[in-house]
Design an enzyme around this catalytic site. Structure first.
Site, PDB file in Angstrom:
ATOM      1  N   HIS A 196       0.804  -1.217   0.000  1.00  0.00           N
ATOM      2  CA  HIS A 196       0.000   0.000   0.000  1.00  0.00           C
ATOM      3  C   HIS A 196       0.837   1.268   0.000  1.00  0.00           C
ATOM      4  CE1 HIS A 196      -3.252  -2.756   1.043  1.00  0.00           C
ATOM      5  NE2 HIS A 196      -4.047  -1.830   0.570  1.00  0.00           N
ATOM      6  N   GLY A 197       2.019   1.203   0.533  1.00  0.00           N
ATOM      7  CA  GLY A 197       2.816   2.426   0.539  1.00  0.00           C
ATOM      8  C   GLY A 197       4.181   2.212   1.135  1.00  0.00           C
TER       9      GLY A 197
END
Lengths: 519, 333
Positions: free
Chosen positions: A325-326
């Site tokens: 996700h990041g």
């Protein structure tokens, strides 16, 4: 371009007209491919080269993988594909993060090293299309599906604009066969598609951007000590915002594809009505969950190598899912917390199963006919992460006769799961652990010297929207939006549809982006 | 079918109702419109003058008068409620900018290094630099619609704006609530000129409403902690640096101080005395400056709400400004 923009509306009208003109199927596919490239290039034209590179390399490597009989050469080809895809993802998405952590590490060792800050721009949708192409080459390696016949079909599979930037993450068997025969939307599909597009825009524009984003931003960006009420309002606002933003995008994508006659897989099934954490992951970002299950968890050994290895595999999958996700440790913590929840859940379930001769997992069943028709399965608790429910003949669960699930059994569990998930969102949204700590401390009621931040109206908006979200999700948890629309009287569906479109027009809210674009 | 008819009926009725109120059309004065104007700074410097500042120059420069009298285009890049420093720095660092630049000074904002004052211009500058082709296309389509439909006014008639205006709930003590500006106070043209409606100019209660907002801001600003470091020398160094860069490329920069009146002016003179702010600014940058109070033609202006000129006075002020600025800023040959 984003779905909630005037450019997209104009673009989509043109694409829809072109797709319904009497061209040959090949010309229509070329039109769709060109449209998809325009859709992508409208962000940042140079990054289209990456998309081409990924498409061409994986098409030819995939073909070679399928036909290659030499084991070593086959492995070599797979490594080329993995290095190509993951290398690109690592450079663009994790380059700065890796360098930053390397610098911290060497500084811990007493070495002073301060490199220039890299200026890397993240290409839109790279995480999504990398996973799409990656699953193709892995499938080819395992011979789990046949190679795509033409470069045109493969390019369209990778680039098809509804799913390109933020999913749903599609597998070759889900989409490629649809390119093999001519298709345009039936009247019913067109209506369903437009309805889903309206619902998606309503979720994004009115609810995520209009009602919740301001409160979530204010709370998460605040440097002050906040009272518990404000902190809870902020975290609930983000829990609603992230759902409406991402599910809104997916709903738009599915609707847009349906208007063109293509069916994309569902990505959300009322996740805040989940009655367990494993149930949550069968309802939230389903295409990523199943991707991680099939291409990470199961290859790691899944639950086939003993209890402790299952726990380990579960945690590795969730940690890497968080990192997907990041490029920030807070995302890893988010994944880790979900992993921990799943551990605890599995521990108690295993204990209960041991103690009971009748396994609790008997609930993990599917009504084949209903499931095939709606794509909705009765949630089970198999203990297996994100696995499709397994049919147990003779033990089918009786569905409610109405379209709405009005039963309250399981509601306390659903609320508890929502509470736990809400806690994890704090790590997901906070930029740093310190910020997450501040907010969690305030949510726990420890906020001395706090200054109230939110206006009453903002808190009312959050309260009303999140309450309605939970009620709606609970009532609809075993069905699909379009089924509900067909089940209601036509005039009521028309009224609800009008209400949503009017509010989309009147709200005039748009962040110009979707949260998941940054992933 | 039912959906289409209902949507048309509701939106159409709302549009007709708003038109019946007589309020003029307004453009959303956001980063999209600002970026459209920012792209014009590269136009022929003989035919273009760029203006940066806060809200005052947006109200006080009448663009129609300016363009009619000078034959030059006025590129309005000022942003309400913020310092123009990020824009000045951006233009200073932009090696392609060689134009004529007028910097308007509203001391409470200009000599303020607070992050809140620079946040908005920073966001606008970043948006301009990273504008995508899709965003440019959306802006063009939006312009077509916004020029025809009154209800497309996010600040005044969006769902949230309506909720804010109509749902008044008690707020907890300590919650900072920014007072609402009346819709008639500031309407915006496509050229980014702000103006008061006729209703506002005629209605003293609306003017008092805005005066009270200034008093509120002055009062709440008085409670802010003093900055750790005096911002004035920092701002002066930053201005000097940007101005030197622009001049080194052949560009020109002048400063203006637009009118204020009443208690607002008195407060400004007290907290930001001319000798400590304006004079050092001109001295440190070796610049020409036009201070409204120095010219009898503009010294007497009375701002309806103490801080911005009414449209009729804006025309007079613009004429006076044209007379005061160097010829290279106001002639098109």
């Amino acid at each position: 371009m984003v779905f909630n923009s005037y450019t997209f509306i104009a673009f989509f009208v043109i694409v829809l007209i072109l797709h319904n003109l009497p061209f040959s199927w090949k010309v229509k596919k070329i039109n769709l491919l060109l449209a998809s490239y325009i859709f992508y290039a409208a962000w940042n034209p140079p990054f289209i080269l990456l998309l081409w590179l990924s498409t061409v390399v994986d098409y030819f490597v995939g073909k070679a993988l399928y036909t290659q009989t030499n084991k070593h050469k086959k492995r070599g080809l797979l490594v080329i594909s993995l290095i190509g895809n993951l290398g690109m993802l690592c450079f663009f998405k994790y380059g700065s993060f890796l360098l930053e952590n390397f610098v911290h590490l060497v500084q811990l060792l007493g070495i002073h090293y301060q490199p220039a800050k890299p200026n890397i721009i993240l290409p839109a949708g790279i995480s999504f299309y990398t996973f799409t192409t990656l699953c193709y080459t892995i499938d080819m390696y395992k011979k789990e599906s046949r190679p795509v016949r033409s470069l045109l079909d493969f390019s369209l599979f990778v680039t098809f604009f509804p799913h390109l930037v933020a999913g749903p993450i599609v597998r070759p068997p889900q989409l490629v066969p649809q390119f093999e025969t001519p298709r345009t939307a039936s009247r019913r599909q067109l209506m369903e598609g437009l309805f889903l597009l309206s619902v998606g825009l309503f979720m994004k524009v009115v609810l995520a951007d209009g009602m919740l984003a301001g409160t979530a931003d204010a709370v998460f960006n605040s440097a002050d000590v906040l009272p518990g009420l404000d902190a809870w309002a902020g975290s609930l606002a983000f829990a609603g915002q992230i759902f409406f933003d991402f599910a809104g995008y997916s709903t738009c994508a599915i609707g847009v594809a349906l208007c063109l006659g293509f069916v994309l897989p569902q990505n959300f099934r009322f996740p805040y009505a989940a009655t367990s954490l494993s149930d949550f992951w069968r309802r939230w970002h389903i295409t990523l969950s199943s991707w991680l299950r099939d291409y990470l968890y199961i290859p790691l050994g899944g639950n086939r190598q003993g209890r402790w290895r299952t726990y380990l595999n579960l945690m590795i999958t969730m940690l890497l899912g968080g990192l997907w996700h990041g490029a920030n440790w807070t995302f890893v913590a988010w994944g880790g917390l979900h992993g921990l929840y799943l551990w605890i859940e599995k521990f108690f379930r295993d204990r209960k199963e041991k103690a009971s001769p009748m396994p609790v997992t008997a609930a993990a069943m599917v009504l084949p006919a209903y499931g095939r028709k709606t794509g909705v399965f009765v949630s089970g608790t198999t203990g297996e992460l994100m696995e499709e429910p397994v049919a147990h003949p003779g033990k089918e669960v009786v569905l409610p006769t109405g379209i709405f699930n009005t039963r309250l059994k399981g509601l306390p569990a659903a609320l508890f799961v929502f509470f736990l998930v809400n806690i994890t969102w704090v790590f997901f949204r906070a930029g740093t652990f310190a910020q997450a700590g501040h907010l969690l401390t305030a949510m726990a009621g420890f906020s001395h010297g706090a200054h109230p931040l939110l206006k009453t109206l903002s808190m009312v908006k959050v309260g009303v929207v999140v309450l309605l979200l939970l009620i709606t999700q609970w009532l609809l948890r075993n069905t699909k939006l379009t089924d509900v629309a067909y089940h209601l009287p036509w005039w009521l569906t028309g009224l609800i549809w009008s209400f949503m479109v009017i509010l989309v027009i009147l709200s005039q809210e748009s962040s110009g982006s979707f949260i998941y674009f940054q992933f | 079918m039912l959906m289409g008819l209902l949507v048309l009926a509701v939106i159409g009725s709302w549009e007709l109702y708003l038109r019946s109120t007589g309020i003029p059309l307004d453009y959303d004065d956001g980063k999209e419109l600002w970026s459209d104007k920012r792209a014009k700074v590269y136009d022929d410097p003989v035919k273009t003058t760029v203006f940066i500042g806060s809200s005052r120059i947006k109200f006080d420069l009448d663009i129609a008068t300016w363009e009619k009298m000078t034959g030059r285009e006025a590129v309005q890049l000022s942003i309400v409620g913020s310092t123009p420093m990020p824009i000045l720095r951006d233009l200073g660092n932009d090696t392609n900018f060689r134009g004529k630049l007028v910097v308007d000074v509203t001391e409470p904002l200009f000599f303020n290094n607070d992050s809140a004052e620079v946040q908005k211009p920073d966001v606008y500058v970043a948006y301009y630099k990273h504008r995508t082709p899709a965003q440019k296309a959306s802006f063009a389509i939006n312009h077509l619609l916004e020029s025809r439909l009154l209800f497309l006014d996010q600040d005044a008639f969006s769902l949230n704006a309506e909720l804010d205006k109509k749902v008044k709930l008690y707020n907890r003590p300590g919650v900072f609530v920014f007072p609402d500006f009346p819709d008639d106070f500031g309407r915006t043209t496509f050229e980014r000129q702000s103006y008061m409606t006729k209703k506002f100019v005629a209605d003293t209660s609306l003017q008092h409403q805005v005066q009270n907002i200034w008093l509120f801001l002055i009062h709440s600003g008085g409670h802010d902690a003093a900055p750790k470091e005096d911002p004035v020398p920092i701002v002066l160094r930053s201005v000097q640096n940007a101005v030197n860069k622009i001049r080194a490329r052949g560009g020109e920069v002048v400063f203006t101080r637009t009118p204020s009146s009443g208690p607002f002016r008195a407060g400004e003179e007290h907290v930001f005395p001319r000798q400590a702010m304006w004079d050092p600014l001109l001295a440190s940058t070796h610049s020409m400056g036009y201070y409204f109070a120095d010219n009898p033609a503009t010294a007497h202006f009375d701002c309806p709400e103490w801080s911005h000129l009414a449209p009729a006075d804006a025309i007079l002020y613009t004429k006076a400004l044209i007379n005061e600025l160097p010829p290279s800023f106001v002639t098109s040959k």
